[in-house]
Design a protein around this motif. Structure first.
Motif, mmCIF file in Angstrom:
data_model
loop_
_atom_site.group_PDB
_atom_site.id
_atom_site.type_symbol
_atom_site.label_atom_id
_atom_site.label_comp_id
_atom_site.label_asym_id
_atom_site.label_seq_id
_atom_site.Cartn_x
_atom_site.Cartn_y
_atom_site.Cartn_z
ATOM 1 N N GLU A 192 0.950 -1.243 -0.098
ATOM 2 C CA GLU A 192 -0.005 -0.188 -0.095
ATOM 3 C C GLU A 192 1.075 1.422 0.038
ATOM 4 O OE1 GLU A 192 -2.833 -0.103 3.113
ATOM 5 O OE2 GLU A 192 -3.477 -2.096 2.637
ATOM 6 N N PRO A 193 1.279 1.704 -1.399
ATOM 7 C CA PRO A 193 2.397 2.771 -1.108
ATOM 8 C C PRO A 193 1.742 4.006 -0.778
ATOM 9 C CG PRO A 193 2.245 1.609 -3.415
ATOM 10 C CD PRO A 193 1.100 1.053 -2.370
ATOM 11 N N LEU A 194 2.604 4.775 -0.126
ATOM 12 C CA LEU A 194 1.986 6.258 0.328
ATOM 13 C C LEU A 194 1.883 6.898 -0.938
ATOM 14 C CD1 LEU A 194 4.353 6.942 3.166
ATOM 15 C CD2 LEU A 194 1.945 6.167 3.528
ATOM 16 N N THR A 195 1.047 7.968 -1.042
ATOM 17 C CA THR A 195 0.797 9.089 -1.862
ATOM 18 C C THR A 195 1.857 10.195 -1.542
ATOM 19 O OG1 THR A 195 -0.877 10.278 -1.080
ATOM 20 C CG2 THR A 195 -1.536 8.396 -2.494
ATOM 21 N N ILE A 196 2.198 11.192 -2.318
ATOM 22 C CA ILE A 196 2.841 12.352 -1.878
ATOM 23 C C ILE A 196 1.953 13.118 -0.799
ATOM 24 C CG2 ILE A 196 2.045 14.027 -3.520
ATOM 25 C CD1 ILE A 196 5.742 13.414 -2.141
ATOM 26 N N HIS A 197 0.941 13.131 -0.922
ATOM 27 C CA HIS A 197 -0.253 13.580 0.265
ATOM 28 C C HIS A 197 0.000 13.018 1.485
ATOM 29 C CE1 HIS A 197 -2.150 16.384 -2.899
ATOM 30 N NE2 HIS A 197 -1.872 15.085 -3.612
ATOM 31 N N ASP A 198 -0.037 11.869 1.458
ATOM 32 C CA ASP A 198 0.350 10.913 2.655
ATOM 33 C C ASP A 198 1.617 11.173 3.482
ATOM 34 O OD1 ASP A 198 -2.286 9.529 2.138
ATOM 35 O OD2 ASP A 198 -1.192 7.842 0.955
ATOM 36 N N ALA A 199 2.605 11.437 2.629
ATOM 37 C CA ALA A 199 4.161 11.726 3.000
ATOM 38 C C ALA A 199 4.106 12.901 3.657
ATOM 39 C CB ALA A 199 5.121 11.600 1.865
ATOM 40 N N LEU A 200 3.313 13.768 3.099
ATOM 41 C CA LEU A 200 3.331 15.101 3.610
ATOM 42 C C LEU A 200 2.622 15.119 4.910
ATOM 43 C CD1 LEU A 200 2.417 17.451 0.566
ATOM 44 C CD2 LEU A 200 4.786 17.615 1.717
ATOM 45 N N GLY A 201 1.440 14.295 5.023
ATOM 46 C CA GLY A 201 0.810 14.190 6.223
ATOM 47 C C GLY A 201 1.791 13.718 7.349
ATOM 48 N N ARG A 202 2.407 12.794 7.074
ATOM 49 C CA ARG A 202 3.503 12.167 8.028
ATOM 50 C C ARG A 202 4.588 13.005 8.394
ATOM 51 N NH1 ARG A 202 4.330 6.472 7.308
ATOM 52 N NH2 ARG A 202 2.289 5.565 6.755
ATOM 53 N N ALA A 203 5.211 13.817 7.581
ATOM 54 C CA ALA A 203 6.152 14.829 7.964
ATOM 55 C C ALA A 203 5.293 15.906 9.008
ATOM 56 C CB ALA A 203 6.621 15.692 6.766
ATOM 57 N N ALA A 204 4.148 16.477 8.936
ATOM 58 C CA ALA A 204 3.371 17.104 9.687
ATOM 59 C C ALA A 204 3.128 16.602 10.916
ATOM 60 C CB ALA A 204 2.017 17.668 8.951
ATOM 61 N N ASP A 205 2.960 15.274 11.052
ATOM 62 C CA ASP A 205 2.986 14.560 12.140
ATOM 63 C C ASP A 205 3.998 14.480 13.019
ATOM 64 O OD1 ASP A 205 0.223 13.802 11.695
ATOM 65 O OD2 ASP A 205 0.705 11.866 11.042
#
Length: 270
Positions: A26-39
């Protein structure tokens, strides 16, 4: 907020290398990765060598910018290659994403510019980058001698062209990290932060040169910072990894996240 004095700590898409890839179920999208960074409390994200970006239209790119803006994240941009049409394409992308920096590398398949050609290319395109307020940072790496990269930067002689420092990359060309740091320090615009180490291969036949958790490998971080002075020069420090694939997807993802957290903790402690 993730800052060291005036130098910001950022995450690269390379910090999510495996999780953004099709190697996981289940690859992350770039939007997901941005959310992880914010977290993780990070407010700077460098989208670097992320292939899907080139296929996005302006609306898709604007959606990425909107996600970043909504999370309070500033974007930086990275690609490979310096052909004029390619650089202009990424200048357009940088404008939509709000990036004031484009990291690149000289060589791509089918295009390995000479020193003279590189100087000519940058002389042609830099006025457009300057007008847009976007700097180009050429990364140190094993395919091009550091001195040749520097000769181009010095010949062009523009504050909008400099170096993305990554001393880990140059070891494969037998350029030692401290030597590279000393050479590039006055011209650095961006820093990639990843640790590295050698380990014996099975049967003690040869070595593997690979990533290490930040602070546990051969990177002399304190020396690098003393020479480059990112705090006083407003140079951002972008976390990357060289994490090999592990035995399982779950273990790879676990370690990738662990290395990211350790890198952030290390940099925030300095």
């Amino acid at each position: 907020m993730s800052r060291i004095g005036q130098s910001r700590i950022g995450l690269s898409s390379y910090a999510f290398f495996w999780q953004l890839s099709d190697q996981v179920s289940e690859p992350l999208t770039i939007h997901d990765a941005l959310g992880r960074a914010a977290d993780l409390g990070v407010d700077l994200f460098q989208i670097c060598d992320y292939a899907p970006l080139e296929d996005m239209d302006d609306a898709d790119l604007a959606a990425v910018r909107a996600t970043a803006d909504g999370l309070g994240i500033t974007l930086e941009l990275g690609t490979k290659g310096i052909q004029e049409v390619h650089l202009r394409k990424f200048l357009h992308i940088a404008g939509i994403l709000g990036s004031d920096l484009l990291r690149s590398m000289f060589n791509t398949p089918g295009h390995t510019p000479t020193t003279e050609e590189a100087v000519d290319i940058f002389t042609q395109v830099l006025p457009e980058f300057e007008a847009a307020g976007v700097r180009i940072a050429i990364e140190t790496y094993e395919q091009v001698p550091t001195q040749r990269i520097l000769s181009v930067v010095q010949a062009v002689n523009s504050p909008f062209l400099g170096i993305c420092s990554d001393p880990a990359n140059t070891v494969a060309a037998l350029e030692m990290p401290q030597q590279v740091i000393d050479q590039v320090a006055p011209h650095v615009l961006n820093m990639h932060i990843k640790d590295f180490a050698f380990s014996r291969k099975q049967g003690w036949v040869g070595f593997t040169y690979s990533g290490a958790p930040l602070g546990e490998g051969l990177l002399d971080y304190d020396y690098m910072v003393e020479k480059i002075q990112p705090k006083t020069r407003n140079i951002n420090q972008i976390v990357e990894h060289w994490l090999p694939w592990q035995d399982t997807e779950a273990e790879t993802i676990r370690l990738e996240n662990q290395w990211t957290q350790q890198s952030l903790d290390f940099l925030r402690s300095k």
